[in-house]
Scaffold this motif. Structure first.
Motif, PDB file in Angstrom:
ATOM      1  N   TRP A  82       0.836  -1.210   0.000  1.00 14.82           N
ATOM      2  CA  TRP A  82       0.000   0.000   0.000  1.00 14.82           C
ATOM      3  C   TRP A  82       0.865   1.252   0.000  1.00 14.82           C
ATOM      4  CZ3 TRP A  82       0.379   3.114   4.485  1.00 14.82           C
ATOM      5  CH2 TRP A  82      -0.289   4.347   4.362  1.00 14.82           C
ATOM      6  N   ASN A 221     -11.355  -4.616   5.629  1.00  8.18           N
ATOM      7  CA  ASN A 221     -11.811  -3.482   4.829  1.00  8.18           C
ATOM      8  C   ASN A 221     -12.072  -2.309   5.768  1.00  8.18           C
ATOM      9  OD1 ASN A 221     -13.545  -1.566   3.469  1.00  8.18           O
ATOM     10  ND2 ASN A 221     -13.915  -3.118   1.914  1.00  8.18           N
ATOM     11  N   ILE A 223     -13.163   0.721   5.374  1.00  9.68           N
ATOM     12  CA  ILE A 223     -14.405   1.470   5.179  1.00  9.68           C
ATOM     13  C   ILE A 223     -15.561   0.736   5.844  1.00  9.68           C
ATOM     14  CG2 ILE A 223     -16.024   2.374   3.472  1.00  9.68           C
ATOM     15  CD1 ILE A 223     -13.683   2.718   1.564  1.00  9.68           C
ATOM     16  N   ASN A 256      -5.333   4.866  -3.600  1.00 12.06           N
ATOM     17  CA  ASN A 256      -5.655   4.830  -2.175  1.00 12.06           C
ATOM     18  C   ASN A 256      -7.057   4.282  -1.923  1.00 12.06           C
ATOM     19  OD1 ASN A 256      -4.040   5.401   0.085  1.00 12.06           O
ATOM     20  ND2 ASN A 256      -3.791   7.517  -0.542  1.00 12.06           N
ATOM     21  N   LEU A 260      -8.210   0.935   0.189  1.00 11.29           N
ATOM     22  CA  LEU A 260      -9.098   1.007   1.344  1.00 11.29           C
ATOM     23  C   LEU A 260     -10.166  -0.086   1.326  1.00 11.29           C
ATOM     24  CD1 LEU A 260      -9.599   4.839   1.976  1.00 11.29           C
ATOM     25  CD2 LEU A 260      -8.147   3.199   3.193  1.00 11.29           C
ATOM     26  N   LEU A 266      -6.745   3.186   7.482  1.00 11.81           N
ATOM     27  CA  LEU A 266      -7.509   4.429   7.391  1.00 11.81           C
ATOM     28  C   LEU A 266      -7.227   5.407   8.522  1.00 11.81           C
ATOM     29  CD1 LEU A 266      -9.587   5.882   5.656  1.00 11.81           C
ATOM     30  CD2 LEU A 266     -11.392   4.759   6.967  1.00 11.81           C
ATOM     31  N   PHE A 271      -1.052   6.972   7.260  1.00 13.24           N
ATOM     32  CA  PHE A 271      -2.048   7.243   6.222  1.00 13.24           C
ATOM     33  C   PHE A 271      -2.434   8.719   6.226  1.00 13.24           C
ATOM     34  CE2 PHE A 271      -6.398   7.645   4.667  1.00 13.24           C
ATOM     35  CZ  PHE A 271      -6.328   6.972   3.462  1.00 13.24           C
TER      36      PHE A 271
END
Length: 290
Positions: A82, A221, A223, A256, A260, A266, A271
């Motif tokens: 990432w 995840n 989000i 990005n 995510l 996050l 980040f």
């Protein structure tokens, strides 16, 4: 002060990318010694190889043998992938000399691929594909907001097609060994929490750490994790921060947002600094152009 931080940040990216490539070659070609060490506690213990100067290596078993995937100093190959893959698309904003830019992009690309994270390869393919789509849209006379809308529709249709039409088992077989099945199981658990949430829980969240406390696995995840634990309102504000901070670096933003869906970065300081550096570069360029 911001210029100093930006320059230091890109220097850090280049150093970590260079060390990543060196570590990949050193471990897989048995050029330097690595010590097997347990990292973590309880059920979350990982057995990684460690070199004092080059960080950690996560061994991955493939049909053709074992590959040492570079974690560096970020604990997991996906975190390493990432950090380096997203910043690959930010280099052109921070380095104006074309010769230095090309060399830097090669260093960071090799460093990112050394993580051997499946998502790293996926992100590069999708973002390079996005660059091609925008170039085609520009050739047919579309640019600006119209091009962005067309790209969004193409991307949405592509995602729907992959989910509804493509055989998922064959897709995973093509991609090769990965943690995608485990991530899908985690997502199923989190989706259940969302579907059974009360209106207040959906809007305001169930509280930090809820997923881990009420299931046998966490959520990969960020989000979805934020939706479950922090609620819809907080998640919207966080996504606004991400998009506002990176919208002027389009391909960096796309990279990005793709990540995510895979790594829980996050709310990490790295980040946030990443997004801030992107915003500072955009503001600096705006001032120069003005």
């Amino acid at each position: 002060m911001k210029s100093l931080l930006i320059n230091f940040y890109f220097l850090l990216v280049l150093i970590l990318a260079f060390l990543s490539t060196v570590s990949f070659l050193a471990f897989n070609l048995e050029l330097l010694p690595y010590t097997l060490q347990p990292v973590g506690e309880g059920l979350d213990v990982y057995h990684l190889f460690h070199n004092y100067f080059l960080g950690y290596i996560n061994p991955k078993v493939f049909e053709s043998g074992v590959i040492g995937r570079v974690c560096g100093f970020l604990f997991e190959p996906s975190y390493q992938g990432w950090f380096l893959s997203t910043n690959f698309f930010l280099l052109s904003k921070g380095i104006k000399n074309k010769g230095y830019l090309i060399i830097s992009q090669i260093i960071v690309l090799l460093g990112a691929l050394s993580s051997f994270s499946t998502m790293t390869w996926v992100v590069f393919v999708l973002v390079f594909g996005s660059i091609l789509v925008f170039k085609i849209l520009a050739l047919v006379g579309l640019s600006g907001k119209i091009a962005n809308i067309c790209y969004g529709l193409i991307f949405l249709i592509g995602i729907v097609g992959i989910v509804t039409v493509v055989d998922q088992d064959k897709l995973l077989e093509i991609i090769g060994p990965s943690s995608s099945e485990d991530r899908t199981n985690r997502l199923d658990t989190s989706t259940l929490f969302l579907l059974t949430a009360s209106p207040a829980q959906f809007v305001l969240g169930r509280g930090p750490g809820y997923i881990t406390k009420n299931s046998d696995r966490g959520e990969s995840n960020p989000i979805v994790k934020s939706l479950v634990e922090n609620g819809l309102i907080s998640t919207i504000f966080v996504l606004i921060f991400v998009i506002y901070g990176s919208c002027k670096s389009k391909y960096y933003m796309i990279a990005n947002l793709l990540w995510l869906n895979s790594v829980v970065v996050l709310f990490t300081p790295l980040f946030i600094v990443n997004i801030l550096v992107c915003r500072w570069i955009s503001e600096r360029d705006d001032n120069i152009n003005f």
